[in-house]
Design an enzyme around this catalytic site. Structure first.
Site, PDB file in Angstrom:
ATOM      1  CD  GLU A 244      -6.753  11.083 -27.481  1.00 38.85           C
ATOM      2  OE1 GLU A 244      -6.878  11.247 -26.237  1.00 38.85           O
ATOM      3  OE2 GLU A 244      -6.903  11.985 -28.291  1.00 38.85           O
ATOM      4  CB  CYS A 278      -7.680  14.966 -24.882  1.00 36.29           C
ATOM      5  SG  CYS A 278      -6.922  14.927 -26.489  1.00 36.29           S
TER       6      CYS A 278
HETATM    7  O1  TXE Z   1     -18.039  11.785 -24.775  1.00 39.72           O
HETATM    8  P1  TXE Z   1     -18.480  10.297 -25.072  1.00 39.72           P
HETATM    9  P2  TXE Z   1     -18.932  13.033 -24.444  1.00 39.72           P
HETATM   10  C1  TXE Z   1     -14.422  13.923 -22.079  1.00 39.72           C
HETATM   11  C2  TXE Z   1     -14.750  15.288 -21.523  1.00 39.72           C
HETATM   12  C3  TXE Z   1     -16.236  15.371 -21.688  1.00 39.72           C
HETATM   13  C4  TXE Z   1     -16.645  13.951 -21.462  1.00 39.72           C
HETATM   14  C5  TXE Z   1     -17.957  13.553 -22.101  1.00 39.72           C
HETATM   15  O2  TXE Z   1     -14.408  15.332 -20.169  1.00 39.72           O
HETATM   16  O3  TXE Z   1     -16.844  16.182 -20.755  1.00 39.72           O
HETATM   17  O4  TXE Z   1     -15.613  13.179 -22.042  1.00 39.72           O
HETATM   18  O5  TXE Z   1     -17.977  13.854 -23.481  1.00 39.72           O
HETATM   19  C6  TXE Z   1     -19.805   7.705 -28.793  1.00 39.72           C
HETATM   20  N1  TXE Z   1     -20.441   2.777 -27.534  1.00 39.72           N
HETATM   21  N2  TXE Z   1     -13.960  13.960 -23.441  1.00 39.72           N
HETATM   22  O6  TXE Z   1     -20.142  12.659 -23.684  1.00 39.72           O
HETATM   23  O7  TXE Z   1     -19.811   9.997 -24.511  1.00 39.72           O
HETATM   24  C7  TXE Z   1     -20.470   9.038 -28.948  1.00 39.72           C
HETATM   25  O8  TXE Z   1     -21.582   8.944 -29.827  1.00 39.72           O
HETATM   26  C8  TXE Z   1     -19.822   3.328 -28.591  1.00 39.72           C
HETATM   27  C9  TXE Z   1     -12.554  13.822 -23.644  1.00 39.72           C
HETATM   28  O9  TXE Z   1     -19.189  13.746 -25.687  1.00 39.72           O
HETATM   29  O10 TXE Z   1     -17.349   9.468 -24.662  1.00 39.72           O
HETATM   30  C10 TXE Z   1     -19.311   9.870 -29.490  1.00 39.72           C
HETATM   31  O11 TXE Z   1     -19.152   9.642 -30.895  1.00 39.72           O
HETATM   32  N3  TXE Z   1     -19.757   4.654 -28.792  1.00 39.72           N
HETATM   33  C11 TXE Z   1     -12.221  13.564 -25.044  1.00 39.72           C
HETATM   34  C12 TXE Z   1     -18.096   9.316 -28.765  1.00 39.72           C
HETATM   35  O12 TXE Z   1     -18.506   8.032 -28.313  1.00 39.72           O
HETATM   36  C13 TXE Z   1     -20.342   5.466 -27.901  1.00 39.72           C
HETATM   37  C14 TXE Z   1     -13.041  14.175 -26.079  1.00 39.72           C
HETATM   38  C15 TXE Z   1     -17.624  10.154 -27.563  1.00 39.72           C
HETATM   39  O13 TXE Z   1     -18.671  10.289 -26.657  1.00 39.72           O
HETATM   40  C16 TXE Z   1     -21.021   4.944 -26.760  1.00 39.72           C
HETATM   41  C17 TXE Z   1     -14.424  14.267 -25.721  1.00 39.72           C
HETATM   42  C18 TXE Z   1     -21.061   3.537 -26.602  1.00 39.72           C
HETATM   43  N4  TXE Z   1     -21.662   2.948 -25.560  1.00 39.72           N
HETATM   44  C19 TXE Z   1     -14.829  14.161 -24.442  1.00 39.72           C
HETATM   45  N5  TXE Z   1     -21.497   5.990 -26.041  1.00 39.72           N
HETATM   46  C20 TXE Z   1     -10.769  13.636 -25.442  1.00 39.72           C
HETATM   47  N6  TXE Z   1      -9.964  12.712 -25.013  1.00 39.72           N
HETATM   48  O14 TXE Z   1     -10.377  14.481 -26.220  1.00 39.72           O
HETATM   49  C21 TXE Z   1     -21.131   7.114 -26.690  1.00 39.72           C
HETATM   50  N7  TXE Z   1     -20.437   6.809 -27.813  1.00 39.72           N
END
Ligand code: TXE
Length: 526
Positions: A244, A278
């Site tokens: 998602e 999102c």
């Molecule tokens: O998300 P991350 P971030 C978008 C939004 C935002 C950007 C970055 O544009 O600016 O994403 O947000 C875990 N393997 N959305 O940096 O990094 C991490 O610990 C496994 C849209 O916060 O994707 C966290 O629990 N897990 C979105 C989760 O992934 C890993 C909502 C999300 O982190 C990992 C949020 C890895 N290698 C942000 N690296 C929506 N669709 O609603 C990180 N994590």
């Protein structure tokens, strides 16, 4: 040795901050690769017993967990608001109320949705065969959510996974570990058997270790970049993944829409949760003939919004979740300015408040070529562009790498449905916006770079089970005509299968009977 295993394994710590005050909220452990592996081991053992429980037993735990949440309603709302920054009003309306609804729905309906299904197998049934599908739990489901809906997303997914008979490990976002831990505490209070649901705090390294542990399913919410990394790492174990990811959701406003309502909808859709949803409205297309009137309405209403810390009941727009997120917003606004768009209100941090507050911002003269109309902003911004004709609006909406949700606003419902069906997005609303994640009965998920798989609804529950086909032959007297050994008579019979049986018509197939009998007799003699 895979790349993720090379992460440090030493016990570490994550620090969570209240984004409204920038003060430390608390410290939680950052689970190492070994600790994640140990959690998975315990989860596997717990699953063996949990999968044998009845739907009724599972539902009892979920309904008791609901009671705990209701007992601690204000305390939990405050925790969500303090750690994530969102207004207390939204902690209640957008996190707690929808997830309570989802909990009762799946507690009451999972058994019905997952009940064994008889399959119509056509002419094979005339040979005394039956087929049914049963739905088996997968094993350990890993839930890796983001920080934007830190309570409702992981809790909702955990409830669905538990109802389907799985064990669950939640790895909350490093920005909101205490909200994640609260979910674990709630299930501990209701006496859920040990290790059926575990919460393992940590950062991306902990998440990566969970993905690399070879569990049965990953439910991920977050950025496109991380989603791709997870899919790649999960592929090594053939772990299936629901992704998602982000959105750049369009809102189309036709001249015949109720403009006042559409303006209110746009403001909520763009600014609730400081635009960190999102399914936030990130691009607004309004029909040119009403653009001026509509934009004025939006600006006037935006200026009246009350921005303050989330703990106050009168706060409309609160802090953003992190400094990093606010910097993305600043960067997009800067590029809107440089590319010729007009900032009508907002466009800067709120200087009167000390935390991560960005003013609700309305932008006009936006075009699809601008960076802020293409990349996910995830902030309190509402860029407005115009269109002249229906097809142009559809093309503009579809001109995006993302496809999570969209909305169409018009007084002509037939036109609304027609346009909705032409937009490439997982959910398209007519005269509504953003909120359907709150309807547990409906599927949630996107097209294109917004990810794949579904959470919520029947489709979401099906992601958490494996269909098993049970096929029974009740006619025990004769061998099958297609068994070995083959012969000219066999080949002739198979020609008949191709010509008659495979057409699906009983009348045609009856013509095959004499030859079939001969063939069976031939096989019986062998
Ligand atoms: O998300 P991350 P971030 C978008 C939004 C935002 C950007 C970055 O544009 O600016 O994403 O947000 C875990 N393997 N959305 O940096 O990094 C991490 O610990 C496994 C849209 O916060 O994707 C966290 O629990 N897990 C979105 C989760 O992934 C890993 C909502 C999300 O982190 C990992 C949020 C890895 N290698 C942000 N690296 C929506 N669709 O609603 C990180 N994590």
């Amino acid at each position: 040795m895979s790349a993720v295993l090379s992460f440090p394994t030493a016990q570490d710590e994550i620090i969570s901050y209240n984004p409204a005050t920038r003060e430390e909220f608390g410290r939680a452990g950052c689970a190492s690769v070994e600790e994640v592996r140990a959690a998975v081991q315990k989860s596997r053992q717990a699953f063996e017993k949990w999968k044998e429980t009845s739907f009724k037993e599972r539902a009892r735990f979920v309904m008791r967990a609901r009671e705990i949440i209701l007992d601690e309603l204000d305390e939990i709302a405050r925790l969500i608001s303090d750690e994530s920054g969102k207004p207390i009003a939204e902690a209640l309306s957008m996190e707690i109320a929808p997830v309570l609804d989802l909990m009762q729905y799946f507690a009451r309906n999972a058994a019905k949705i997952l009940k064994p299904e008889r399959i119509n197998i056509g002419l094979y049934a005339t040979m005394g065969r039956t087929s049914k599908i049963i739905y088996k739990p997968l094993g350990t489901v890993g839930i890796i959510p983001a920080w934007n809906y830190p309570f409702s997303i992981p809790l909702g997914e955990a409830v669905m996974a538990l109802m389907a008979g799985n064990a669950v490990i939640v790895k909350p976002s490093e920005l909101t570990p205490f909200i994640g831990l609260k979910i674990g505490e709630i299930f501990e209070k209701v006496g859920l058997p040990e290790n059926v649901l575990q919460v393992v705090t940590g950062d991306g390294r902990t998440g990566a270790a969970l993905v690399d542990a070879g569990i049965e399913k990953i439910m991920f919410t977050g950025s496109v970049a991380t989603g791709k990394k997870i899919a790649e790492s999960a592929a090594k174990h053939l772990t299936s993944v629901v992704l998602e990811l982000g959105g750049k959701d369009p809102m189309i406003v036709f001249a015949d829409a109720n403009l006042k309502l559409a303006a209110q909808g746009a403001i909520w859709g763009a600014f609730c949760n400081s635009g960190q949803s999102c399914s936030s409205v990130e691009r607004l297309y309004v029909e040119e003939s009403v653009a001026e009137e509509f934009t004025e309405l939006i600006v006037e209403k935006t200026k009246r919004l009350n921005q303050n810390s989330g703990d106050k009941e009168t706060t409309d727009v609160a802090a953003m979740s992190s400094e990093r997120q606010i910097k993305i917003v600043e960067d997009h606004i800067e590029s809107f300015r440089n590319e010729g768009a007009k900032i009508l209100t907002g466009g800067k941090r709120n200087a009167n408040l000390k935390g991560a507050f960005y003013e609700p911002t309305v932008i006009s003269n936006a075009t699809n070529e601008m960076r802020g109309m293409r990349e996910e902003t995830f902030g309190p911004t509402l860029p407005i562009a115009t269109f002249k004709a229906e097809q142009e609006a559809i093309d503009l909406a579809n001109d995006s790498d993302f496809g999570l949700t969209a909305s169409v606003w018009t007084g002509d419902l037939e036109k609304g449905r027609r346009v909705a069906e032409k937009i490439l997005a997982g959910t398209v609303c007519v005269n509504e916006v953003l909120y359907t994640h709150g309807i547990g009965q409906t599927p949630w998920g996107g097209f294109k770079q917004s990810g794949y798989g579904r959470t919520h609804g029947r489709h979401g529950l099906m992601e958490l089970v494996a269909p098993q086909h049970i096929h029974v032959n009740r006619a025990l007297l004769a061998p099958n005509a297609w068994w070995l050994p083959y012969s000219p008579l066999a080949v002739e019979t198979f020609r008949g299968f191709a010509r008659h049986f495979a057409g699906g018509s009983l009348r045609q197939t009856i013509k095959l009977a004499p030859q079939l009998l001969k063939r069976i007799k031939e096989l019986r003699g062998k």
